[in-house]
Design a protein around this motif. Structure first.
Motif, PDB file in Angstrom:
ATOM      1  N   ASP A   1     -66.270   4.631 -23.431  1.00  0.00           N
ATOM      2  CA  ASP A   1     -65.160   5.419 -22.917  1.00  0.00           C
ATOM      3  C   ASP A   1     -65.403   6.858 -23.349  1.00  0.00           C
ATOM      4  OD1 ASP A   1     -62.719   6.792 -22.667  1.00  0.00           O
ATOM      5  OD2 ASP A   1     -61.637   4.897 -22.605  1.00  0.00           O
TER       6      ASP A   1
ATOM      7  N   ARG B   1     -55.168  -7.063 -32.340  1.00  0.00           N
ATOM      8  CA  ARG B   1     -54.881  -5.838 -33.089  1.00  0.00           C
ATOM      9  C   ARG B   1     -55.179  -6.126 -34.558  1.00  0.00           C
ATOM     10  NH1 ARG B   1     -54.583  -1.320 -30.575  1.00  0.00           N
ATOM     11  NH2 ARG B   1     -53.841  -1.634 -28.475  1.00  0.00           N
TER      12      ARG B   1
ATOM     13  N   ASP C   1     -54.241   7.363 -25.572  1.00  0.00           N
ATOM     14  CA  ASP C   1     -54.125   5.978 -25.128  1.00  0.00           C
ATOM     15  C   ASP C   1     -54.286   5.016 -26.283  1.00  0.00           C
ATOM     16  OD1 ASP C   1     -56.790   6.273 -25.581  1.00  0.00           O
ATOM     17  OD2 ASP C   1     -57.456   5.378 -23.703  1.00  0.00           O
TER      18      ASP C   1
ATOM     19  N   ILE D   1     -48.092  -2.891 -21.224  1.00  0.00           N
ATOM     20  CA  ILE D   1     -49.550  -2.765 -21.235  1.00  0.00           C
ATOM     21  C   ILE D   1     -50.175  -3.657 -22.292  1.00  0.00           C
ATOM     22  CG2 ILE D   1     -49.664  -0.448 -20.254  1.00  0.00           C
ATOM     23  CD1 ILE D   1     -49.713   0.619 -23.141  1.00  0.00           C
TER      24      ILE D   1
ATOM     25  N   GLU E   1     -55.826   0.207 -17.907  1.00  0.00           N
ATOM     26  CA  GLU E   1     -56.880  -0.787 -18.130  1.00  0.00           C
ATOM     27  C   GLU E   1     -56.361  -2.122 -18.632  1.00  0.00           C
ATOM     28  OE1 GLU E   1     -60.387   0.719 -20.397  1.00  0.00           O
ATOM     29  OE2 GLU E   1     -59.314   2.605 -20.291  1.00  0.00           O
ATOM     30  N   ARG E   2     -55.224  -2.077 -19.312  1.00  0.00           N
ATOM     31  CA  ARG E   2     -54.827  -3.258 -20.073  1.00  0.00           C
ATOM     32  C   ARG E   2     -53.464  -3.767 -19.619  1.00  0.00           C
ATOM     33  NH1 ARG E   2     -55.469  -3.848 -26.530  1.00  0.00           N
ATOM     34  NH2 ARG E   2     -53.901  -5.414 -26.923  1.00  0.00           N
TER      35      ARG E   2
ATOM     36  N   ARG F   1     -62.694  -7.009 -26.374  1.00  0.00           N
ATOM     37  CA  ARG F   1     -61.863  -6.091 -25.592  1.00  0.00           C
ATOM     38  C   ARG F   1     -60.465  -6.672 -25.393  1.00  0.00           C
ATOM     39  NH1 ARG F   1     -62.136  -1.732 -21.995  1.00  0.00           N
ATOM     40  NH2 ARG F   1     -61.072  -2.024 -20.009  1.00  0.00           N
ATOM     41  N   PHE F   2     -59.474  -5.967 -25.883  1.00  0.00           N
ATOM     42  CA  PHE F   2     -58.061  -6.320 -25.741  1.00  0.00           C
ATOM     43  C   PHE F   2     -57.728  -7.684 -26.333  1.00  0.00           C
ATOM     44  CE2 PHE F   2     -58.201  -3.652 -21.590  1.00  0.00           C
ATOM     45  CZ  PHE F   2     -58.267  -2.488 -22.342  1.00  0.00           C
ATOM     46  N   VAL F   3     -58.509  -8.150 -27.273  1.00  0.00           N
ATOM     47  CA  VAL F   3     -58.294  -9.497 -27.802  1.00  0.00           C
ATOM     48  C   VAL F   3     -57.246  -9.506 -28.907  1.00  0.00           C
ATOM     49  CG1 VAL F   3     -59.391 -11.308 -29.169  1.00  0.00           C
ATOM     50  CG2 VAL F   3     -60.477 -10.495 -27.103  1.00  0.00           C
TER      51      VAL F   3
ATOM     52  N   ARG G   1     -62.699   9.328 -24.969  1.00  0.00           N
ATOM     53  CA  ARG G   1     -62.308   9.216 -26.371  1.00  0.00           C
ATOM     54  C   ARG G   1     -63.367   9.793 -27.305  1.00  0.00           C
ATOM     55  NH1 ARG G   1     -60.983   2.916 -25.722  1.00  0.00           N
ATOM     56  NH2 ARG G   1     -59.105   3.062 -24.475  1.00  0.00           N
TER      57      ARG G   1
ATOM     58  N   CYS H   1     -49.846  -3.758 -25.556  1.00  0.00           N
ATOM     59  CA  CYS H   1     -50.389  -3.033 -26.700  1.00  0.00           C
ATOM     60  C   CYS H   1     -49.999  -3.660 -28.029  1.00  0.00           C
ATOM     61  CB  CYS H   1     -49.957  -1.579 -26.662  1.00  0.00           C
ATOM     62  SG  CYS H   1     -48.233  -1.311 -27.132  1.00  0.00           S
ATOM     63  N   GLU H   2     -49.036  -4.545 -28.031  1.00  0.00           N
ATOM     64  CA  GLU H   2     -48.617  -5.272 -29.230  1.00  0.00           C
ATOM     65  C   GLU H   2     -47.876  -4.429 -30.251  1.00  0.00           C
ATOM     66  OE1 GLU H   2     -51.437  -7.874 -31.049  1.00  0.00           O
ATOM     67  OE2 GLU H   2     -52.610  -8.130 -29.239  1.00  0.00           O
ATOM     68  N   LEU H   3     -47.492  -3.216 -29.883  1.00  0.00           N
ATOM     69  CA  LEU H   3     -46.771  -2.426 -30.879  1.00  0.00           C
ATOM     70  C   LEU H   3     -45.425  -3.054 -31.207  1.00  0.00           C
ATOM     71  CD1 LEU H   3     -47.528   1.295 -29.965  1.00  0.00           C
ATOM     72  CD2 LEU H   3     -48.477  -0.101 -31.772  1.00  0.00           C
TER      73      LEU H   3
ATOM     74  N   PRO I   1     -52.258   3.099 -27.697  1.00  0.00           N
ATOM     75  CA  PRO I   1     -51.680   1.757 -27.531  1.00  0.00           C
ATOM     76  C   PRO I   1     -52.606   0.777 -26.814  1.00  0.00           C
ATOM     77  CG  PRO I   1     -50.035   3.407 -27.048  1.00  0.00           C
ATOM     78  CD  PRO I   1     -51.334   4.139 -27.228  1.00  0.00           C
ATOM     79  N   ILE I   2     -53.510   1.264 -25.959  1.00  0.00           N
ATOM     80  CA  ILE I   2     -54.375   0.295 -25.288  1.00  0.00           C
ATOM     81  C   ILE I   2     -55.803   0.360 -25.813  1.00  0.00           C
ATOM     82  CG2 ILE I   2     -53.007   0.277 -23.187  1.00  0.00           C
ATOM     83  CD1 ILE I   2     -55.540   1.797 -21.969  1.00  0.00           C
TER      84      ILE I   2
ATOM     85  N   GLY J   1     -53.319  -9.309 -25.015  1.00  0.00           N
ATOM     86  CA  GLY J   1     -53.754  -8.346 -24.018  1.00  0.00           C
ATOM     87  C   GLY J   1     -54.890  -8.898 -23.177  1.00  0.00           C
ATOM     88  N   ALA J   2     -55.130  -8.264 -22.028  1.00  0.00           N
ATOM     89  CA  ALA J   2     -56.263  -8.624 -21.191  1.00  0.00           C
ATOM     90  C   ALA J   2     -56.580  -7.470 -20.257  1.00  0.00           C
ATOM     91  CB  ALA J   2     -55.970  -9.886 -20.388  1.00  0.00           C
TER      92      ALA J   2
ATOM     93  N   LYS K   1     -64.281   5.582 -16.487  1.00  0.00           N
ATOM     94  CA  LYS K   1     -64.279   4.723 -17.657  1.00  0.00           C
ATOM     95  C   LYS K   1     -63.660   3.384 -17.349  1.00  0.00           C
ATOM     96  CE  LYS K   1     -59.884   5.721 -19.841  1.00  0.00           C
ATOM     97  NZ  LYS K   1     -59.232   6.184 -21.050  1.00  0.00           N
ATOM     98  N   PRO K   2     -63.932   2.357 -18.111  1.00  0.00           N
ATOM     99  CA  PRO K   2     -64.989   2.307 -19.115  1.00  0.00           C
ATOM    100  C   PRO K   2     -66.329   2.034 -18.442  1.00  0.00           C
ATOM    101  CG  PRO K   2     -63.853   0.217 -19.042  1.00  0.00           C
ATOM    102  CD  PRO K   2     -63.219   1.083 -17.996  1.00  0.00           C
TER     103      PRO K   2
END
Lengths: 811, 165
Positions: free
Chosen positions: A149, A218, A103, B67, B98-99, A214-216, A152, B69-71, A105-106, B85-86, A138-139
């Motif tokens: 998590d 990259r 996972d 999702i 989750e995202r 979280r998810f803010v 992982r 992921c910004e790729l 990507p996320i 993301g959120a 999770k989480p």
């Protein structure tokens, strides 16, 4: 003492390292990279991940290089020269990835993940595993700050070893064994360590993640700058990450001279204040209301009001060194006043002057390294975990290396497991320290501290916290204790700008470099740079400034990064003062509770927006760097002071930061302390007339301005108001733990939940300074201690009491 | 030979050349027309072409494939994509897992239609369409929001700027 050296070869290259070095460290010296997950240079070896296999000639099995020490003549072969090692590492990575979800990507770690990087560099590329992967719920929020998590996790035990060995807050542990092994926490518990964020940073995968991040973003979204944390005098080196101009994360940088690789949770998670919506970034001038205006207009207005008037300056402890210097100069030259102060505690005395002088005498300076290597440490009047958290970690590190630590404080600190505590009632510190000086105390904690210091000699350290500054003599007695035993001494201020402000002379009696304003010789050294000073009479300290203001003896009051209503230990005096000064200038990030009082507002640039220095408690000046430009029309404080000097018809003589630094370096550079011991008559055993002594200091996470917006941090670590009382005192008043009490002082009263605990000195009660719903300064009259009475409040009465958890005005 | 003097065989040869030339012209006149009368008449591009605007796809159950992921943003050589993301609300998820993408924007003043973002997408959430009609009258219009990108493109010829007048 020279350490025995060992010579060995790694991949055929010879290297000589001290005996006891781990193979993986020796390989690092040769620039050979061995993949690893569980290994961390600051943690004890664990050998948990099995990734760092190497082959040692003559040995049947592979070694884990993070647990094996070097031996003379050893011939080590890494994956670079051994096919067996390469195969073992590839197989191990495949094994670690068996249950690791794909996972990325996320995952918040994606893009900066050691597992990702090493799977790419050393991994098999493909997995042969076809069965279903192990799954967990999770989480799991370990606390409002840390999410876990388990899927992982590679069970490297870095996080649990950190909690065990570094912070001593053993909240998390590896539970169960075999395939079911997992990081866990006792049921119903929260991971409430103020150092929990470090486990996130050292996690080699994305198993522990930070909720505020979280998810803010990259990694490639971020612009980063290497800077220094503004939250306390520890001076932790941080990396500040910004996404589209908004600060999203603080990370610790490695600096073995300061913070090792650690950061407290406040430094890590209280990063939203520069972007807070309450921030004001435009100058304001009071007309009908506070109207937006330009810097030129507001400066002219302040100049008109101040010319020939009685002006005073109060500052908070957050000014950078350059700002403090500019303030010290503008106040004394353009405004011709010595009424300026950055302190809230009023120590004065030799110890404070010594702290202001950048000492050249090694015996009288302390660094983190000195703490780490000390054999005996006395910590007086300082709750390091709450006030200077990274110093707390250093004290624990010293204890692990065998130092004997003694804490002299009215409240037991979180050094409880590694230090001996001498609990003394506030005001008694000087007397107890005197016993150390005189070598009295026999077989008590005091006696043992005195003996340990004497034995340690040069390897002894005395750290005096700001609680000692409450007593006119205590800090000086601590200094004397250090001198008598040959120990090193340091006064440890709390806030990031305290040391710099003291050195720059934001002080009624001291000019830059600790030079006394009323000493002609010392003053002349400053006048050589600044020109003649017209006002040579020592000014008023913060308390006297507020008293003078309340008596209408001050015409213009500058409040630079300070809110006396919240920060000063006498809320009523602060209010009187603000009501009776004709003209108040607020220079800060925001107005807050000063909005009704401000006549002019000067917007200051926040720390991520500017270049400057902060000086740590050790006296180490470290540079802060901008990651973005000043928000709106805001300006760095020193520029505002330079503008004020021009508005007063003068000039500070510098137009750029470089000019300022060039001018100040001579005045602030290290110099020897001259001026002998202060007149000192024994402190003597104190006599108490009050029933109980109430004392207070700010906890790490409170309603402070720089914690604004850090909702997750507050949810995790901010405590509700409470009052601590010793069981003996509680029994006398039939107070039960968990109930509510009414505390009365001369200044006010409050109803607060009570904790009965033996971890506080008899005869004293503690309330935190600034928790939500209780501003302790409404109970104080200018000092952080006060005589108090405490009585139990019946539950029914408490429920009916409208003043519950609030503070009344009268005694 | 002076100017103006022409021999008879030259004249005939000239006629033949002219006739050959006219032959080419006349042949072209009767060949099928390759000019497209855009926008009066619009030809659909081949069905699998991906020459135009992006589309954010959904699963059959309506959940978004993206999702967050910004790729795609990482792959983009023109820095045209913005993703935020959120967390997914477990009760009311936007996407599986989750995202999800709280915000998703593509700036078509920057986009060079290279398709690297589509290749980077791990969930096939992002694809390109045949909707090549991208004329804008302001910079804001050129930045497509997530809502716009989730909508299938308008039929060709109906986009703003494609009508005459």
């Amino acid at each position: 003492m020279t350490q025995e050296a060992v010579t060995l070869t790694i991949d055929g290259k010879e290297v000589t390292v001290p005996k006891g070095t781990l193979i993986i460290r020796a390989a690092e010296q040769l620039g050979i990279e061995i993949p690893r997950f569980c290994d961390h240079p600051l943690l004890e070896p664990a050998g948990a991940c099995r990734q760092c296999y190497v082959e040692v000639e003559g040995q049947a099995k592979l070694f884990t290089s993070c647990t094996a020490t070097v031996a003379p003549g050893m011939a080590v072969r890494t994956q670079n020269s051994s096919e067996v090692v390469h195969e073992a590492q590839v197989a191990n990575l495949e094994f670690l990835l068996l249950n690791h979800p794909l996972d990325c990507p996320i995952c918040d770690r994606g893009g900066e993940c050691p597992l990702q990087d090493q799977a790419l560099a050393f991994g098999p590329g493909e997995s042969r595993y076809v069965e279903a992967k192990r799954t967990f719920e999770k989480p799991i929020p370990l606390s409002p700050l840390v999410g876990l998590d388990r899927e992982r996790c590679v069970l490297c035990a870095r996080c649990t070893r950190f909690c065990d060995q570094i912070s001593g807050d053993r909240f998390i542990e590896l539970f169960a064994r075999g395939a079911g092994e997992r990081v866990s926490i006792a049921a119903g518990e929260d991971f409430l360590s103020p150092f929990s964020g470090n486990t996130i940073q050292i996690c080699p995968v994305g198993a522990l993640t930070a909720t505020p991040y979280r998810f803010v973003a990259r990694p490639f979204d971020l612009s980063s700058v290497d800077t220094v944390c503004p939250h306390c005098s520890a001076g932790c080196n941080v990396k500040l990450d910004v996404r589209r101009g908004k600060v999203v994360r603080h990370l610790a940088r490695d600096n073995l001279d300061v913070n090792d690789a650690w950061l407290c949770d406040k430094g890590r998670f209280a990063f939203r204040f520069p972007d807070d919506e309450r921030r004001v970034t435009i100058p304001l001038l009071r007309d009908r209301g506070l109207e937006p205006t330009s810097f030129g207009e507001v400066m002219d207005a302040i100049g008109d009001w101040s010319r020939g008037k009685r002006v005073a300056f109060l500052t908070g402890g957050r000014l950078a060194d350059e700002d403090a210097y500019a303030l010290s100069k503008v106040a004394r030259t353009a405004f011709v006043t010595n009424d300026l102060d950055h302190r809230r505690e009023f120590a004065g005395g030799e110890a404070e002057r010594l702290a202001a002088v950048a000492v050249t005498d090694r015996a009288l300076s302390v660094t983190y390294r000195d703490v780490e290597r000390a054999k005996a440490i006395v910590v007086a009047g300082l709750d390091a975990e709450q006030e200077v958290p990274i110093l707390h970690l250093r004290l624990r590190k010293a204890a692990r290396r065998g130092a004997r630590i003694f804490v002299l404080n009215p409240r037991r600190t979180r050094l409880w497991d590694v230090a001996e505590h001498v609990l003394c009632r506030p005001g008694q510190e000087a007397h107890v320290l005197e016993q150390i000086v005189d070598g009295e105390g026999g077989d008590s904690g005091v006696g043992r501290a005195a003996d340990a210091l004497r034995e340690a000699g040069e390897a002894g350290v005395v750290l005096a916290g700001m609680r000692l500054a409450e007593h006119p003599l205590a800090a000086d007695v601590a200094l004397r204790a250090a001198r008598r035993t040959g120990a090193r001494f340091s006064l440890v201020p709390r806030r990031a700008g305290d040391k710099g402000a003291l050195a720059a002379g934001v002080h009624p009696r001291l000019l830059p470099g600790g030079r006394r304003v009323d000493d002609p010789g010392e003053r002349a050294e400053v006048e050589a740079v600044w020109g003649e000073l017209k006002n040579v009479v020592p000014g008023r300290n913060a308390k006297q400034i507020l008293e003078a203001a309340a008596n209408r003896e001050i015409d213009v009051l500058f409040l630079v990064g300070v809110d006396p209503l919240r920060d000063f230990p006498d809320a009523r005096l602060a209010r009187h003062a603000l009501e009776n000064v004709p003209y108040k200038v607020v220079q800060s990030l925001e107005l807050g509770s000063l909005e009704p009082f401000a006549d002019a507002f000067l917007p200051a640039a926040a720390f991520p927006e500017r270049d400057a220095h902060f000086t740590t408690w050790e006296g180490r000046a470290q540079r802060i760097r901008p990651v973005r430009g000043p928000a709106g029309l805001s300006r760095p404080d020193w520029e505002i002071f330079a503008g004020l000097a021009r508005a007063m018809g003068g000039s500070l003589g510098f137009e750029s930061l470089e000019d300022l630094q060039e001018e100040s370096v001579g005045l602030l550079s290290p110099r020897a302390f001259s001026g002998g011991a202060s007149a000192w008559v024994g402190a003597g055993a104190p006599q108490w007339i009050d029933e109980l002594t109430l004392f207070t200091y700010p906890l790490l996470v409170d309603e402070g301005r720089l914690s604004e917006g850090a909702s997750e941090l507050k949810a995790a670590l901010e405590e509700k108001p409470f009052l601590e009382i010793h069981p003996v005192d509680a029994d006398k008043r039939s107070i039960a733990d968990g109930g509510e009490v009414r505390v009365r002082t001369q200044a006010g009263q409050a109803v607060v939940p009570v904790r009965v605990t033996p971890d506080i000195a008899e005869g004293s009660v503690f309330v935190p300074f600034n928790q939500p719903g209780l501003a302790a300064n409404t109970l104080l009259s200018g000092r952080f201690t006060a005589g108090a009475t405490v009585e139990a409040v019946a539950a029914a009465e408490a429920a009916a009491d409208p003043e519950r958890l609030t503070v009344g005005g009268g005694p | 030979m002076s100017r103006g003097e022409q021999r008879p065989q030259d004249f005939l040869g000239g006629l033949a050349a002219a006739a050959r030339g006219m032959g080419v012209v006349i042949k072209q006149v009767f060949r099928p027309d390759v000019t497209e009368r855009y926008p009066q008449q619009i030809d659909e591009p081949p069905p699998r072409s991906h020459i135009g605007r992006h589309l954010l796809n959904r699963y059959e159950n309506g959940l978004e494939k993206c999702i967050g992921c910004e790729l795609c943003a990482y792959a983009c050589p023109a820095d045209a994509i913005w993703v935020e993301g959120a967390d997914n609300d477990p009760e009311n998820p936007v996407s599986p897992g989750e995202r999800h993408a709280k915000d998703y924007q593509i700036n078509y003043l920057r986009c060079i239609m290279c398709g690297l973002c589509v290749e980077a997408c791990p969930t096939r959430a992002l694809t390109m369409t045949h909707a090549y009609e991208m004329a804008f009258t302001s910079r804001e219009d050129a930045i497509f929001t997530k809502e716009q990108l989730l909508e299938p493109p308008l039929p060709l010829g109906t986009a703003p700027g494609t009508q005459e007048g």
